[in-house]
Design an enzyme around this catalytic site. Structure first.
Site, PDB file in Angstrom:
ATOM      1  CD  GLU B 228      -1.618   2.282   1.851  1.00 11.82           C
ATOM      2  OE1 GLU B 228      -1.040   3.140   1.138  1.00 11.82           O
ATOM      3  OE2 GLU B 228      -1.863   2.457   3.049  1.00 11.82           O
ATOM      4  CB  CYS B 265      -1.709   6.494   2.797  1.00 11.12           C
ATOM      5  SG  CYS B 265      -2.621   5.541   3.985  1.00 11.12           S
TER       6      CYS B 265
END
Lengths: 490, 490
Positions: B228, B265
């Site tokens: 990720e 993120c």
């Protein structure tokens, strides 16, 4: 001109067709899959004759393979119809939760396509143009670019035409399925590496699969590549079972090893047993049976040449003895061979651990259970592993099973690995080198999952949500709502 | 010596521990996960102070993050307890079927491990040592080798000790979780490329994730790598919503952009709107708010330096104007910045499409809806995309949504992308460059599926089958039996 598009145009057309195709609902897609099956059947006997001529396999085999292909398309149609395959998951809002409220979150699987499909030569119908990879990708809602297999170009073209007819009849853009004819590796590389391609399905050899995988590895954007690359499918003969039925199992395996000229990815290529009189009976009986089986022409020259080369490499290896060998009656035939080797020699030579694609099998003689375990541990990943066992073997089976579970996609008890049932519970996959992603299967309804990815919707007004995530659930799909599986409306 | 093993010994120990761990049942594994949460809580305030000192984030943030980490462990414990996660599927034999009988086939998911976990610096608890990747891999039954993050070594060591304590208390081999301390890229490469490693979980930057992915790409055996790698998380301001609430949304986004020094993120890095007076109001109000927010120290020097560099690269690009800029009050702080650019200039410069990790956002002004669509189409894959929309925007939303579905893992309606709920329906994933495999999620119960693969059992006697596939179903797991989901016994 065989192909009307350049590679880039092809991928763009495929992407556009997928977007257009998604404006239609699941029911329309299911009808399309059924219609493809109907159109393939409407090709009649000409398809069977063409496939037989191109593959050297008998007509009767294609009757079965056509039934499998069409059955598979209809199975996927049924599998998608109620929407359960989309794994709809709903967690409703908790506005009063402390310290923070929970939003309304709803997720469902969406197609990832376009998908590039490379069919296999050994299943010109069931694992080629309208085979499992194409059918599962279309079922997922993806578009497909199918690279025609050069070993059966006419069969592939006929099936492609049937798919195009079904697309037209159902008002789908014809580029939802593009039949790509090329012999150029550069074309294949450019296609797999095109940024617009989002997944690859492959069925064939380890060499072929890894070449495709290597092209994909060079991409900037990683994409899923599911390559099914065959395996040696070890068979483990347990002592009590061998004592009780050495001859019967030898009969059964003589057929399994040579059926379809041994050209199955689940062909039993290695048979492990414990040295002793029972294994001798098994070997001798198997050798006798195999020596009586006649040779048949293999799928194509390249497969025949590989068979000859691999057979020579293995039978010429240290400690390998030939127990049965059939003389060739014509050019390009797969002549059945049974070999044997001691476990010690087997362990030392990794080339003996690899597939010999064709009517070939080798009995590996182990001194004891521990040596058999070491042999199994030394093997790579497998599509299948088979135990031949009696009740009295339970303790041995239990001690070996955990190792086999780590190695294989399907584990058979007292049977043969050939024959891959198309159903929900089938796993046709396994750790490398059997496939490039053991988390998925190439056969059965779960094959669709390879071409899907989840998307979550947070706090959306109901009227803008995808149907499968709305409160009402008219198709009675199974959905997980606040942790509970249910078919109810929300 | 920090590490007691060489790389090879570590992988062997991890594999052996996983095999031993599998002799225990799901209930034991669930208890282990709960116990890890208990042991982390038992570390008390010292953990919060250590994490705060190492990350420059406030104590209160770690109260929340610890709750999230322990909640996640307990959620996975609950998720595995009844066995539904194993997707047990049973097709019973049809001995009388023509032309061939159907065998009994039963499949269930099995752990693929050992898994190597690389935690992130921005979540020293929830996405590091005992974070989502470790917790989901342990829940799956895999062993874990966790490479300690160099930005919070003491926090990582404390949490590792808590995990080891829980393993001991529950009679698990301590190598089921190995804490690996190294600063050497060679070590990391050797670990990821070790044949015994079967999967990788990573959370961090695109550069870091792709370095790990590149190591994995060089392996002979492909393994799943779920990295990720963050995203720019576009926000799409629809015209009617902007007309009704430009100031309110500006307030909301000033917080979202700067919260946690922008080190999420899911930080909203790009905001797309249609040029006009409403967008001017939004921009001015957002600029005013951001200019009032003070700077805070970033996670570490490397992240600060990257922020400074990326901010300079973007704000120095053609057509980019700074709307608000906060002066630094100390060394290593993330000074909030709001920039703006015309869509034409944005489209021409791909560097503007990439993440600036920190308290930074840029408003992209589009002439019309078509230009906004072109901008969105030009972007790479995203963890999230957000629509700010009113009822009157429905037609525009509907026209853009299909494109966004192809790009994003989670799509938010009238909210902010920051704040990732841990629940069944969460998708924390998305197409590259957000992740390396969009078919999975890093957050929520479905994160477990990354570390599992199906294995089918054909015609096995019931007493030798894994419990989840026996006829009796004492845990009332949901299983698919002959095509029907049920909790009943067979």
């Amino acid at each position: 001109m065989i192909n009307k598009y350049t590679i880039s145009e092809m991928v763009e057309a495929s992407t556009a067709a997928m977007v257009m195709g998604q404006t239609k609902n699941r029911t329309a897609r299911a009808a399309l899959l059924q219609s493809i099956a109907d159109e393939i059947e409407a090709l009649g006997d000409e398809l069977l004759h063409t496939a037989s001529a191109e593959s050297h396999l008998p007509i009767v085999r294609f009757e079965g393979e056509r039934a499998r292909t069409c059955g598979q398309l209809r199975m996927f149609a049924a599998a998608i119809e109620n929407g359960t395959y989309r794994e709809a998951t709903i967690d409703t809002a908790l506005p009063d939760r402390k310290p923070l409220p929970r939003p309304d979150l709803r997720s469902a699987l969406m197609p990832i396509g376009p998908i590039v499909v490379f069919g296999s030569s050994n299943f010109p119908l069931a694992y080629s143009t309208a085979g499992g990879d194409t059918a599962s990708a279309l079922a997922a809602g993806c578009s497909v670019i199918c690279k025609a297999h050069p070993a059966h170009p006419k069969t592939s073209q006929m099936v492609a035409t049937a798919i195009q007819t079904a697309l037209r009849k159902h008002g789908y853009p014809e580029d939802l399925f593009i039949h790509f004819v090329t012999q150029s590796f550069d074309d294949v590389k450019a296609l797999v590496q095109h940024p617009g391609v989002k997944g690859v399905g492959f069925t064939g050899s380890l060499k072929g699969g890894m070449a495709i995988h290597e092209y994909a590895r060079q991409r900037e954007e990683p994409i899923p590549v599911f390559a099914e690359m065959g395996s040696v499918n070890p068979v483990l003969l347990m002592p009590a079972a061998l004592q009780q039925g050495a001859q019967t199992w030898a009969d059964t395996y003589a057929s399994a090893i040579t059926m379809g000229v041994g050209q199955f990815c689940t062909n039993p290529g290695l048979i492990f047993g414990l040295s002793g009189p029972d294994l001798e009976v098994f070997k001798q009986h198997l050798a006798q049976k195999i020596a009586q089986i006649r040779d048949f022409k293999m799928l194509n020259d390249s497969i025949h040449q590989n068979f000859v080369n691999r057979k020579q490499a293995v039978t010429g290896s240290k400690g390998v003895n030939i127990l049965a060998h059939v003389e060739a009656t014509g050019d390009g035939t797969g002549t059945p061979v049974l070999a044997t080797v001691q476990a010690k020699d087997f362990m030392e030579q990794p080339t003996l651990h690899e597939e010999v694609f064709g009517p070939f099998s080798m009995v590996v003689e182990c001194e004891n259970k521990e040596e058999m375990m070491r042999c199994i541990s030394a093997l790579g990943g497998q599509l299948t592993t088979t135990f031949i066992a009696a009740d009295a073997d339970a303790a041995v089976v239990k001690s070996i099973l955990p190792t086999v579970i780590r190695k294989a996609g399907r584990i058979i008890y007292n049977g043969v690995p050939t024959g891959v049932e198309v159903c929900d519970a089938m796993v046709h996959g396994g750790p490398y080198p059997a496939t490039t992603d053991a988390r998925f299967t190439a056969v059965g309804n779960k094959a669709i999952r390879r071409w899907l990815r989840p998307v979550a919707f947070q706090n959306w007004p109901e009227h803008l949500l995808p149907c499968i995530l709305k409160n009402e659930n008219p198709s009675e799909a199974w959905r997980t709502i606040n942790g509970q599986l249910t078919r109810e409306n929300l």
